[in-house]
Structures are given as structure tokens and as C-alpha cells.
Design a protein around this motif. Structure first.
Motif, PDB file in Angstrom:
ATOM      1  N   VAL A  40       0.765  -1.347  -0.050  1.00  0.00           N
ATOM      2  CA  VAL A  40      -0.134   0.087  -0.156  1.00  0.00           C
ATOM      3  C   VAL A  40       1.062   1.328  -0.037  1.00  0.00           C
ATOM      4  CG1 VAL A  40      -1.891  -1.042   1.188  1.00  0.00           C
ATOM      5  CG2 VAL A  40      -0.302   0.012   2.718  1.00  0.00           C
ATOM      6  N   GLN A  41       2.288   1.154   0.260  1.00  0.00           N
ATOM      7  CA  GLN A  41       3.153   2.197   0.125  1.00  0.00           C
ATOM      8  C   GLN A  41       3.751   2.030  -1.322  1.00  0.00           C
ATOM      9  OE1 GLN A  41       4.580   3.912   4.253  1.00  0.00           O
ATOM     10  NE2 GLN A  41       5.451   2.046   3.979  1.00  0.00           N
ATOM     11  N   TYR A  42       3.238   1.465  -2.020  1.00  0.00           N
ATOM     12  CA  TYR A  42       3.837   1.372  -3.410  1.00  0.00           C
ATOM     13  C   TYR A  42       5.717   0.692  -3.176  1.00  0.00           C
ATOM     14  CZ  TYR A  42      -0.331   3.838  -5.073  1.00  0.00           C
ATOM     15  OH  TYR A  42      -1.367   4.244  -5.068  1.00  0.00           O
ATOM     16  N   ARG A  43       5.601  -0.200  -2.318  1.00  0.00           N
ATOM     17  CA  ARG A  43       6.872  -0.751  -2.208  1.00  0.00           C
ATOM     18  C   ARG A  43       7.858   0.225  -1.560  1.00  0.00           C
ATOM     19  NH1 ARG A  43       7.790  -3.600  -7.954  1.00  0.00           N
ATOM     20  NH2 ARG A  43       7.188  -1.597  -8.789  1.00  0.00           N
ATOM     21  N   THR A  44       7.725   1.207  -1.035  1.00  0.00           N
ATOM     22  CA  THR A  44       8.569   2.042  -0.428  1.00  0.00           C
ATOM     23  C   THR A  44       8.810   1.839   1.065  1.00  0.00           C
ATOM     24  OG1 THR A  44       6.887   3.777   0.123  1.00  0.00           O
ATOM     25  CG2 THR A  44       7.951   3.968  -2.042  1.00  0.00           C
ATOM     26  N   GLY A  45       9.424   2.365   1.737  1.00  0.00           N
ATOM     27  CA  GLY A  45       9.677   1.938   3.333  1.00  0.00           C
ATOM     28  C   GLY A  45      10.095   0.740   3.740  1.00  0.00           C
ATOM     29  N   VAL A  46      10.687  -0.146   2.782  1.00  0.00           N
ATOM     30  CA  VAL A  46      11.141  -1.202   2.981  1.00  0.00           C
ATOM     31  C   VAL A  46      12.601  -1.568   3.299  1.00  0.00           C
ATOM     32  CG1 VAL A  46      11.311  -3.801   2.135  1.00  0.00           C
ATOM     33  CG2 VAL A  46       9.296  -2.301   1.446  1.00  0.00           C
ATOM     34  N   MET A  47      12.820  -1.952   4.430  1.00  0.00           N
ATOM     35  CA  MET A  47      14.368  -2.276   4.828  1.00  0.00           C
ATOM     36  C   MET A  47      15.088  -3.104   4.181  1.00  0.00           C
ATOM     37  SD  MET A  47      14.587  -1.219   8.969  1.00  0.00           S
ATOM     38  CE  MET A  47      14.059   0.074   9.801  1.00  0.00           C
ATOM     39  N   ASP A  48      16.317  -2.895   4.051  1.00  0.00           N
ATOM     40  CA  ASP A  48      17.315  -4.038   3.284  1.00  0.00           C
ATOM     41  C   ASP A  48      16.858  -5.358   3.785  1.00  0.00           C
ATOM     42  OD1 ASP A  48      19.678  -5.605   2.980  1.00  0.00           O
ATOM     43  OD2 ASP A  48      20.802  -3.861   2.512  1.00  0.00           O
ATOM     44  N   SER A  49      16.610  -6.297   2.891  1.00  0.00           N
ATOM     45  CA  SER A  49      16.293  -7.441   3.125  1.00  0.00           C
ATOM     46  C   SER A  49      17.193  -8.582   4.054  1.00  0.00           C
ATOM     47  CB  SER A  49      16.156  -8.493   2.051  1.00  0.00           C
ATOM     48  OG  SER A  49      17.196  -8.533   1.123  1.00  0.00           O
ATOM     49  N   ALA A  50      18.525  -7.995   4.377  1.00  0.00           N
ATOM     50  CA  ALA A  50      19.320  -8.573   5.202  1.00  0.00           C
ATOM     51  C   ALA A  50      19.038  -8.527   6.717  1.00  0.00           C
ATOM     52  CB  ALA A  50      20.931  -8.048   5.098  1.00  0.00           C
ATOM     53  N   ILE A  51      18.145  -7.438   6.926  1.00  0.00           N
ATOM     54  CA  ILE A  51      17.808  -7.198   8.234  1.00  0.00           C
ATOM     55  C   ILE A  51      16.427  -8.199   8.711  1.00  0.00           C
ATOM     56  CG2 ILE A  51      16.702  -5.726  10.059  1.00  0.00           C
ATOM     57  CD1 ILE A  51      18.345  -3.539   8.402  1.00  0.00           C
ATOM     58  N   LYS A  52      16.665  -9.353   9.591  1.00  0.00           N
ATOM     59  CA  LYS A  52      15.707 -10.410   9.735  1.00  0.00           C
ATOM     60  C   LYS A  52      15.703 -10.511  11.256  1.00  0.00           C
ATOM     61  CE  LYS A  52      15.133 -11.594   5.166  1.00  0.00           C
ATOM     62  NZ  LYS A  52      13.658 -11.700   4.896  1.00  0.00           N
ATOM     63  N   PRO A  53      14.420 -11.285  11.468  1.00  0.00           N
ATOM     64  CA  PRO A  53      14.188 -11.424  12.939  1.00  0.00           C
ATOM     65  C   PRO A  53      15.009 -12.677  13.335  1.00  0.00           C
ATOM     66  CG  PRO A  53      12.317 -12.339  11.662  1.00  0.00           C
ATOM     67  CD  PRO A  53      13.206 -11.584  10.503  1.00  0.00           C
ATOM     68  N   ALA A  54      15.526 -12.670  14.537  1.00  0.00           N
ATOM     69  CA  ALA A  54      16.492 -13.568  15.100  1.00  0.00           C
ATOM     70  C   ALA A  54      15.586 -15.031  15.277  1.00  0.00           C
ATOM     71  CB  ALA A  54      16.973 -13.187  16.597  1.00  0.00           C
ATOM     72  N   PHE A  55      14.261 -14.700  15.369  1.00  0.00           N
ATOM     73  CA  PHE A  55      13.409 -16.015  15.627  1.00  0.00           C
ATOM     74  C   PHE A  55      12.039 -15.481  14.980  1.00  0.00           C
ATOM     75  CE2 PHE A  55      14.135 -13.792  19.619  1.00  0.00           C
ATOM     76  CZ  PHE A  55      12.853 -13.395  19.994  1.00  0.00           C
ATOM     77  N   ARG A  56      11.086 -16.479  15.159  1.00  0.00           N
ATOM     78  CA  ARG A  56       9.580 -16.049  14.633  1.00  0.00           C
ATOM     79  C   ARG A  56       9.058 -14.971  15.474  1.00  0.00           C
ATOM     80  NH1 ARG A  56       6.213 -18.994  11.365  1.00  0.00           N
ATOM     81  NH2 ARG A  56       4.008 -18.392  11.354  1.00  0.00           N
ATOM     82  N   ALA A  57       8.599 -13.843  14.915  1.00  0.00           N
ATOM     83  CA  ALA A  57       8.135 -12.868  15.529  1.00  0.00           C
ATOM     84  C   ALA A  57       7.577 -11.734  14.753  1.00  0.00           C
ATOM     85  CB  ALA A  57       9.245 -12.078  16.482  1.00  0.00           C
ATOM     86  N   LYS A  58       6.676 -10.955  15.297  1.00  0.00           N
ATOM     87  CA  LYS A  58       6.175  -9.927  14.358  1.00  0.00           C
ATOM     88  C   LYS A  58       5.722  -8.672  15.555  1.00  0.00           C
ATOM     89  CE  LYS A  58       1.366 -11.896  14.366  1.00  0.00           C
ATOM     90  NZ  LYS A  58       0.318 -12.353  13.416  1.00  0.00           N
ATOM     91  N   THR A  99      29.753  -6.676  16.144  1.00  0.00           N
ATOM     92  CA  THR A  99      29.690  -6.215  17.547  1.00  0.00           C
ATOM     93  C   THR A  99      28.144  -5.925  17.804  1.00  0.00           C
ATOM     94  OG1 THR A  99      31.593  -4.878  17.291  1.00  0.00           O
ATOM     95  CG2 THR A  99      30.368  -4.281  19.177  1.00  0.00           C
ATOM     96  N   SER A 100      27.771  -6.739  18.807  1.00  0.00           N
ATOM     97  CA  SER A 100      26.105  -6.758  18.925  1.00  0.00           C
ATOM     98  C   SER A 100      26.125  -5.379  20.026  1.00  0.00           C
ATOM     99  CB  SER A 100      25.926  -7.957  20.066  1.00  0.00           C
ATOM    100  OG  SER A 100      24.607  -7.702  20.497  1.00  0.00           O
ATOM    101  N   VAL A 101      24.684  -4.834  19.681  1.00  0.00           N
ATOM    102  CA  VAL A 101      24.283  -3.613  20.651  1.00  0.00           C
ATOM    103  C   VAL A 101      23.154  -4.059  21.513  1.00  0.00           C
ATOM    104  CG1 VAL A 101      25.376  -2.058  18.931  1.00  0.00           C
ATOM    105  CG2 VAL A 101      23.152  -2.614  18.935  1.00  0.00           C
ATOM    106  N   CYS A 102      22.772  -5.316  21.397  1.00  0.00           N
ATOM    107  CA  CYS A 102      21.363  -5.735  22.035  1.00  0.00           C
ATOM    108  C   CYS A 102      21.476  -7.271  22.495  1.00  0.00           C
ATOM    109  CB  CYS A 102      20.207  -5.343  21.225  1.00  0.00           C
ATOM    110  SG  CYS A 102      18.659  -5.980  21.970  1.00  0.00           S
ATOM    111  N   GLY A 103      21.346  -7.577  23.657  1.00  0.00           N
ATOM    112  CA  GLY A 103      21.180  -8.884  24.143  1.00  0.00           C
ATOM    113  C   GLY A 103      20.215  -9.096  25.195  1.00  0.00           C
ATOM    114  N   GLY A 104      20.091 -10.507  25.801  1.00  0.00           N
ATOM    115  CA  GLY A 104      19.257 -10.881  26.631  1.00  0.00           C
ATOM    116  C   GLY A 104      18.650  -9.958  27.615  1.00  0.00           C
ATOM    117  N   ASP A 128      18.839 -17.137  22.322  1.00  0.00           N
ATOM    118  CA  ASP A 128      18.190 -17.905  23.066  1.00  0.00           C
ATOM    119  C   ASP A 128      17.430 -17.493  24.124  1.00  0.00           C
ATOM    120  OD1 ASP A 128      20.529 -17.260  24.306  1.00  0.00           O
ATOM    121  OD2 ASP A 128      21.088 -19.337  25.053  1.00  0.00           O
ATOM    122  N   GLU A 129      17.989 -16.491  24.898  1.00  0.00           N
ATOM    123  CA  GLU A 129      17.284 -15.872  25.926  1.00  0.00           C
ATOM    124  C   GLU A 129      16.258 -15.004  25.492  1.00  0.00           C
ATOM    125  OE1 GLU A 129      18.277 -12.858  29.757  1.00  0.00           O
ATOM    126  OE2 GLU A 129      19.932 -13.765  28.561  1.00  0.00           O
TER     127      GLU A 129
END
Length: 229
Positions: A40-58, A99-104, A128-129
Motif C-alpha cells: 500500500v506504500q507502493y513498495r517504499t519504506g522497506v528496509m534492506d532484506s538482510a535485516i531479519k528476525p532472530a526468531f519467529r516474531a512480528k 559487535t552486538s548492541v543488544c542482548g538478553g 536463545d534468551e
């Protein structure tokens, strides 16, 4: 690349819109919410496909933006103090893959404040955490290597709620984030009301199409009824 802030130690805030966020939450119940908002945004606003969830989430939420100092990353702990329930923290870590900037532990603290998740143009860890506590992150990579914060105790080489670039998309504080298994979509705050209306209409239309498919209808049947698949 977009013009984003390079000044560090700038801490701003923004006005939240919880009623509008509820409308985003409702669309999130549908299949493929990120794809719906991309459409609905005509395919704009989509981040690089390399940015993915670490596990199943929304998740949906309004963006608390964080600009880190490239090459000298710190944990964005100040963002946890400033964010509010319903927010999603969005971090420009310069695409760093080592370098990780976010963890458990950070995830647990954020969850206690009602923060819904984190999007990082960079790296996370402790997946995992994070999965066990169901606090999602979207990142370019996962690594066990953390920042120097735990040793140096430095926490403020960053700016909060300034315009940033994350995954090739400009994100302003208060923009709406829609993230799922497919990736991350940014909805600018100034068009959010109209965009979520269109997204709900598309979600409803697609559900009707699924009902037809389940009845054994053909492509021709669907095109005659809906004009599209």
C-alpha cells in the motif's frame, strides 16, 4: 544516502498516538503484514532484506530512533530509559556485523517497560534468551561479541530521537514500524492514518481471496471476482 543527524548526545522525545497504533496492531493479525504495508506504500519504506528476525516474531510500534557512533559502538541503554510502552527501538549501528548492541538482559529490561522490540542496522546476540522471553530483535547478523560498555561503562556516545538511516530507509522518531518474518517496513508518521486504512482494506480483501482459494476456485474465478490475486 539521506541526510541524518551526526551530532551525538542529543536526547529528544515525540508525541505518541496509541489509538492509531491499535489500528496497526489489528492489521498485524493478518498474514504477511509487512508485505501488506509495503504494497500500500507502493513498495517504499522497506528496509534492506538482510535485516531479519532472530526468531519467529512480528511487531508494530512507534520508533524510538538511536544513532550510534560508527566504529565505536555502545549499548543504547539510554533508549530504554526514554522509550515508552508501545515503542520499538530502531538503531543505526552503521551496519556493523561484528559487535552486538543488544542482548538478553537488555531485552528483559526493555520488556519490563513495555517496549515491543528492537530493529538494528547491525548485530545482536543472546537470541536463545530473547526467544525464551519472547522479546524480538531484527538485525543484520548475530554474534557473541558485545560492545565495550561493560568494561568502559560509557553509555552516551549516541543520539536518541533524531532522524536516522536504518536498512537504507529514513526513520524519524514516531514513525510506525511493521516487522515480521519477512522483514521491516517503515510508515512515516505523517501518512500513517491513511496508510493503515489502506492496509486494513487490503488485509480484508486478501482474507476474502483466501476463502475463495480454500473453496477450490480457479485463477480465472478470482480475477473475475476481485480483479487481482
Amino acid at each position: 544516502m539521506p541526510d541524518v543527524s551526526t551530532d551525538l548526545r542529543v536526547f529528544n522525545d515525540f508525541d505518541r498516538n496509541p489509538d492509531l497504533l491499535k489500528k496497526f496492531d489489528k492489521v498485524l493479525e493478518a498474514y504477511s503484514a509487512a508485505a501488506i504495508f509495503a504494497d500500500v506504500q507502493y513498495r517504499t519504506g522497506v528496509m534492506d532484506s538482510a535485516i531479519k528476525p532472530a526468531f519467529r516474531a512480528k511487531v508494530t510500534g512507534q520508533a524510538v530512533t538511536v544513532q550510534l557512533s560508527k566504529g565505536d559502538l555502545v549499548d543504547p541503554l539510554r533508549a530504554l530509559e526514554m522509550a515508552q510502552p508501545g515503542d520499538v527501538i530502531v538503531v543505526d549501528a552503521g551496519g556493523d556485523l561484528q559487535t552486538s548492541v543488544c542482548g538478553g538482559l537488555m531485552g528483559g529490561l526493555a520488556q519490563n517497560r513495555g517496549i515491543r522490540g528492537m530493529i538494528v542496522d547491525g548485530t545482536g546476540r543472546d537470541t536463545d534468551e530473547l526467544e525464551d522471553i519472547n522479546w524480538p530483535i531484527w538485525t543484520r547478523a548475530i554474534t557473541p561479541r558485545g560492545t565495550h560498555t561493560m568494561f568502559s561503562e560509557r553509555k552516551e556516545e549516541l543520539s536518541i530521537n533524531v532522524p536516522i538511516a536504518c536498512g537504507g530507509v529514513v526513520v524519524n522518531p514516531g514513525d510506525f514500524i511493521v516487522a515480521d518474518l519477512m522483514g521491516v517496513v517503515v510508515v512515516p508518521q505523517q501518512i500513517a492514518e491513511e496508510t493503515v486504512r489502506l492496509a486494513q482494506e487490503q488485509a480484508d480483501r486478501e482474507e476474502k481471496t483466501r476463502e475463495w482459494v480454500a473453496k477450490g476456485k480457479t485463477v480465472e474465478d478470482l480475477l473475475n471476482e476481485f480483479g487481482r490475486i
